[in-house]
Write an enzyme that holds these catalytic residues in place. Structure first.
Site, PDB file in Angstrom:
ATOM      1  N   TYR A 235       0.859  -1.096   0.060  1.00 16.65           N
ATOM      2  CA  TYR A 235       0.123   0.455   0.084  1.00 16.65           C
ATOM      3  C   TYR A 235       0.422   1.197   0.375  1.00 16.65           C
ATOM      4  O   TYR A 235       0.615   2.169  -0.158  1.00 16.65           O
ATOM      5  CB  TYR A 235      -0.731   0.192   1.063  1.00 16.65           C
ATOM      6  CG  TYR A 235      -1.319  -1.194   1.018  1.00 16.65           C
ATOM      7  CD1 TYR A 235      -1.957  -1.427   0.436  1.00 16.65           C
ATOM      8  CD2 TYR A 235      -2.466  -1.764   2.666  1.00 16.65           C
ATOM      9  CE1 TYR A 235      -3.215  -2.874   0.783  1.00 16.65           C
ATOM     10  CE2 TYR A 235      -3.407  -2.035   2.745  1.00 16.65           C
ATOM     11  CZ  TYR A 235      -3.482  -3.128   1.388  1.00 16.65           C
ATOM     12  OH  TYR A 235      -4.495  -3.948   1.758  1.00 16.65           O
TER      13      TYR A 235
ATOM     14  N   LEU B 236     -18.344  -4.627   2.324  1.00 20.78           N
ATOM     15  CA  LEU B 236     -19.512  -4.364   1.855  1.00 20.78           C
ATOM     16  C   LEU B 236     -19.774  -4.677   0.071  1.00 20.78           C
ATOM     17  O   LEU B 236     -20.492  -3.878  -0.334  1.00 20.78           O
ATOM     18  CB  LEU B 236     -19.429  -3.030   1.734  1.00 20.78           C
ATOM     19  CG  LEU B 236     -19.290  -2.141   2.920  1.00 20.78           C
ATOM     20  CD1 LEU B 236     -18.966  -0.870   3.487  1.00 20.78           C
ATOM     21  CD2 LEU B 236     -20.665  -2.414   3.858  1.00 20.78           C
TER      22      LEU B 236
ATOM     23  N   LYS C  87     -12.626   0.766   4.800  1.00 23.78           N
ATOM     24  CA  LYS C  87     -11.515   1.997   4.442  1.00 23.78           C
ATOM     25  C   LYS C  87     -12.230   3.258   4.675  1.00 23.78           C
ATOM     26  O   LYS C  87     -13.346   2.918   3.140  1.00 23.78           O
ATOM     27  CB  LYS C  87     -10.809   0.989   3.119  1.00 23.78           C
ATOM     28  CG  LYS C  87     -10.043   2.177   2.895  1.00 23.78           C
ATOM     29  CD  LYS C  87     -10.441   2.516   1.524  1.00 23.78           C
ATOM     30  CE  LYS C  87     -10.026   4.385   1.263  1.00 23.78           C
ATOM     31  NZ  LYS C  87     -10.412   5.130  -0.535  1.00 23.78           N
TER      32      LYS C  87
ATOM     33  N   ASN D 107     -19.573   3.760  10.199  1.00 21.94           N
ATOM     34  CA  ASN D 107     -19.410   2.655  10.708  1.00 21.94           C
ATOM     35  C   ASN D 107     -18.601   1.354  12.061  1.00 21.94           C
ATOM     36  O   ASN D 107     -19.256   1.096  11.388  1.00 21.94           O
ATOM     37  CB  ASN D 107     -17.793   2.381   9.707  1.00 21.94           C
ATOM     38  CG  ASN D 107     -17.999   2.364   7.724  1.00 21.94           C
ATOM     39  OD1 ASN D 107     -18.851   2.792   7.656  1.00 21.94           O
ATOM     40  ND2 ASN D 107     -16.971   2.917   7.052  1.00 21.94           N
TER      41      ASN D 107
END
Length: 277
Positions: A44, A181, A223, A233
């Protein structure tokens, strides 16, 4: 987990957050909101941002769970230990709570041996794997002295991974979900069952899906860089879905993935990448 460690079941993922500055900002906000689990990776290219946020937070290191991942370019005995040492420098920490093999190709068996050594040396507390879904999963698990504590894979209501869970049950391995999701697929997000339950509980469809993950036993870390989304969230621990509601969501499983790449394609398209230090 299978080694006796307890992992925070909910956290923040930083995949595709570009650069250390933006990552540090997002992690700082999450830690202020009560998040205690951050999932990053060498690939990342934002581990330094994660480490800076943890260091500046003032929160004891022992209260924050840091997960990172090694890329196949770092796999192999000797090479992997060197990669772990570099990771600790980037994260500015003395140990990583969870270290994963990011992909299921390369010298993953040699890498695993080094990861086991790192556990014995105290550089890493827990080790696991990511994206191992071929027969290489069993190959590694059977060769391992320390069995993988987690397996991080695509998992959501359209692709619930029950067959994979059955394969890893004997190792005591826990599923961690990426694409929790469903890559924000509109069809999934707007399923009537989620809309009905959101109305019943005064939550959003997203919160219902995340609550389903928690009650299913998946570790999840959506994220976001949006502070309001971070608040929403994590605001899923003041209600519980009934058994009937959980079964209604289980019925949505249709074996639908959003990331489709064969093992051969993974090696061909991802194998040449080497993350910068």
């Amino acid at each position: 987990m299978n080694n006796g460690e307890k992992i925070p079941q909910f956290g923040l993922g930083v995949y595709m957050i570009q650069g250390d500055t933006a990552t540090e900002k997002a992690c700082t906000e999450a830690l202020k909101l009560g998040y205690r689990h951050i999932d990053t990776a060498h690939a990342y290219q934002n581990e330094r941002g994660v480490g800076a946020a943890v260091k500046k937070s003032g929160i004891p290191r022992s209260e924050i769970w840091l997960t990172s991942k090694l890329w196949p370019s770092e796999y192999g005995e000797g090479k992997t230990m060197e990669g772990i040492d570099h990771m600790l420098v980037r994260l500015d920490t003395e140990y990583v709570d969870l270290l994963l093999l990011h992909q299921q190709f390369g010298d993953y068996l040699g890498a695993w041996r080094d990861m086991e050594k790192a556990v014995r040396q105290g550089k890493v507390k827990t080790i696991g794997i990511s994206n191992f879904e071929s027969d290489r999963l069993e190959e590694l698990c059977e060769a391992a002295t320390i069995k993988p504590a987690v397996l991080q894979v695509e998992c959501h209501p359209y692709y619930q991974q029950q067959a994979l869970k059955d394969r890893i049950a004997k190792y005591g391995t826990v599923i961690e979900s990426w694409y929790p999701l469903g890559h924000a697929d509109e069809g999934l997000m707007n399923e009537p069952v989620f809309t009905e339950l959101a109305r019943k509980y005064g939550k959003s469809n997203v919160q219902i899906i995340l609550r389903w993950h928690i009650q299913t036993g998946n570790v999840v870390f959506p994220k976001t860089t949006n502070p309001q989304h971070m608040r929403d969230n994590i605001d899923i621990f003041d209600f519980a879905l009934t058994d009937g509601e959980m079964n209604a969501i289980r019925a949505l499983d249709r074996g639908k993935r959003f990331f489709n790449m064969s093992l051969a394609d993974q090696e061909a398209h991802l194998g040449g990448f080497k993350p910068a230090d």
